[in-house]
Scaffold this active site. Structure first.
Site, short mmCIF file in Angstrom:
data_model
loop_
_atom_site.label_atom_id
_atom_site.label_comp_id
_atom_site.label_asym_id
_atom_site.label_seq_id
_atom_site.Cartn_x
_atom_site.Cartn_y
_atom_site.Cartn_z
N LYS A 12 39.18 64.26 55.02
CA LYS A 12 38.91 63.32 53.58
C LYS A 12 38.12 64.21 52.76
CE LYS A 12 35.31 61.90 53.45
NZ LYS A 12 34.00 61.29 53.31
N ASP A 139 34.13 54.78 56.08
CA ASP A 139 35.29 55.58 55.40
C ASP A 139 36.53 55.33 56.30
OD1 ASP A 139 33.79 56.90 53.57
OD2 ASP A 139 33.39 58.74 54.86
O1 C5P Z 1 29.73 53.97 58.33
P1 C5P Z 1 29.44 55.34 58.78
O2 C5P Z 1 29.28 55.49 60.03
O3 C5P Z 1 29.89 56.50 57.88
O4 C5P Z 1 27.79 55.31 58.14
C1 C5P Z 1 26.70 55.89 58.65
C2 C5P Z 1 25.42 55.51 57.92
O5 C5P Z 1 25.20 55.77 56.74
C3 C5P Z 1 25.40 53.97 57.96
O6 C5P Z 1 24.76 53.32 59.15
C4 C5P Z 1 24.57 53.60 56.75
O7 C5P Z 1 23.04 53.98 57.35
C5 C5P Z 1 24.77 54.90 55.74
N1 C5P Z 1 25.68 54.44 54.85
C6 C5P Z 1 25.35 53.81 53.56
N2 C5P Z 1 26.13 53.32 52.76
C7 C5P Z 1 27.39 53.56 52.80
C8 C5P Z 1 27.95 54.39 54.02
C9 C5P Z 1 26.98 54.70 54.82
O8 C5P Z 1 24.04 53.56 53.63
N3 C5P Z 1 28.27 53.32 51.83
#
Ligand code: C5P
Length: 291
Positions: A12, A139
């Site tokens: 992606k 994502d």
């Molecule tokens: O969902 P993912 O594992 O990709 O996200 C990792 C971390 O990144 C989350 O725990 C959060 O701290 C941060 N995050 C965020 N806002 C988003 C996506 C992720 O603050 N839109």
């Protein structure tokens, strides 16, 4: 006969990534045009009585914590919503570098949900599939259908797919992991803060490639400066791509460390990729199309 299915987990790429603000729960609201590359992991599922995962491929050794893998998380999240879910043995061929801003783990989870949907006769719009996607990672929902579109919120609001012209890209990863929470924390928004105020460019279907490129140039990746300050090698990749006269746009994807360059045609992209591999043999470099 045992049921066997395969699915591609395509990389992606965030063509833009604007941070709109930080929510009270700590997550960040985004507006991001996402496209998918022709480089991927491959996932296979053989139906069986036990849920399991094995991994092979050039990047397999970087996946040390298989129990925490997004594939198993997604399958377990789905099992919570679907009684008697049919599962089995997953095998992942891992080719995409991990923690690279290309959503490899999310694409793997989405591929697992596509396979489980097929095996259990569920559509991709089934609420249990959508819930499992959201609960596995921000994502994952956009990777479910794998079509280019703008995602909003924390990735849970997806616009209708937008038909983009084919783009010719070189993806470069300096082989340094970039931690998404660390980059968000470096940006330093406090809960309730508003992010950048400038508008996202208007992206509509049917644009020509040059028109899309000029719209993209009006956009940004708001995570880039923070990611470069944490990992200066990302800046070196940016500089190497920007130095190529044939490169039309350079931008980091996601929270990095992968940076993409866009080119007019596949020959220019292939030449650039070859040159970058010679200059920096330790970098992961791929020429690909995005759509
Ligand atoms: O969902 P993912 O594992 O990709 O996200 C990792 C971390 O990144 C989350 O725990 C959060 O701290 C941060 N995050 C965020 N806002 C988003 C996506 C992720 O603050 N839109």
């Amino acid at each position: 006969m045992v049921w066997v299915g395969t699915a591609r987990a395509r990389a992606k790429i965030n063509l833009t990534l604007h941070i709109i603000g930080r929510r009270e729960d700590g997550y960040h609201n985004l507006e991001s045009l996402v496209a998918f590359a022709n480089v991927c992991d491959d996932l296979r599922l053989v139906e069986g009585s036990r849920l399991s995962l094995t991994v092979s491929g050039p990047e397999a050794s970087s996946l040390t914590d298989e129990k925490n893998n997004h594939i198993l998380k997604a399958a377990m999240a789905l099992a919570e919503h679907v009684p008697h879910l049919r599962t089995g043995a997953f095998h992942l061929t891992k080719r995409l570098p991990i923690a690279s801003g290309m959503g490899g783990g999310s694409a793997d989870a989405a591929a697992a949900l596509r396979l489980l949907a097929r095996l259990n006769d569920l559509t991709l719009q089934h609420p249990a599939i959508l819930d499992a996607a959201r609960n596995t990672g921000a994502d994952v929902p956009v990777c479910l259908e794998g079509t280019s579109r703008i995602m909003r919120g924390i990735g849970d609001h997806l616009d209708e797919p937008v038909h983009l012209p084919r783009l010719f890209a070189v993806l470069v990863n300096p082989r340094r992991g970039s931690s998404t929470p660390a980059v968000f924390s470096k940006i330093g928004l406090t809960r309730g803060d508003v992010g950048s105020s400038s508008k996202h460019p208007c992206i509509v279907g049917g644009l020509t490639a040059p028109a899309l490129l000029s719209r993209l140039a009006e956009g940004r990746n708001d995570m880039e400066a923070a990611a470069i300050s944490l990992e200066p090698e990302i800046g070196a990749v940016r500089d190497a791509l920007s130095a190529l006269t044939t490169c039309r746009l350079v931008r980091m994807s996601g929270s990095g460390a992968t940076v993409f360059g866009l080119f007019d045609d596949c020959r220019a992209a292939a030449r650039a990729s070859k040159m970058l591999k010679v200059l920096n043999p330790s970098w992961w470099v791929r020429s690909t199309t995005l759509a």
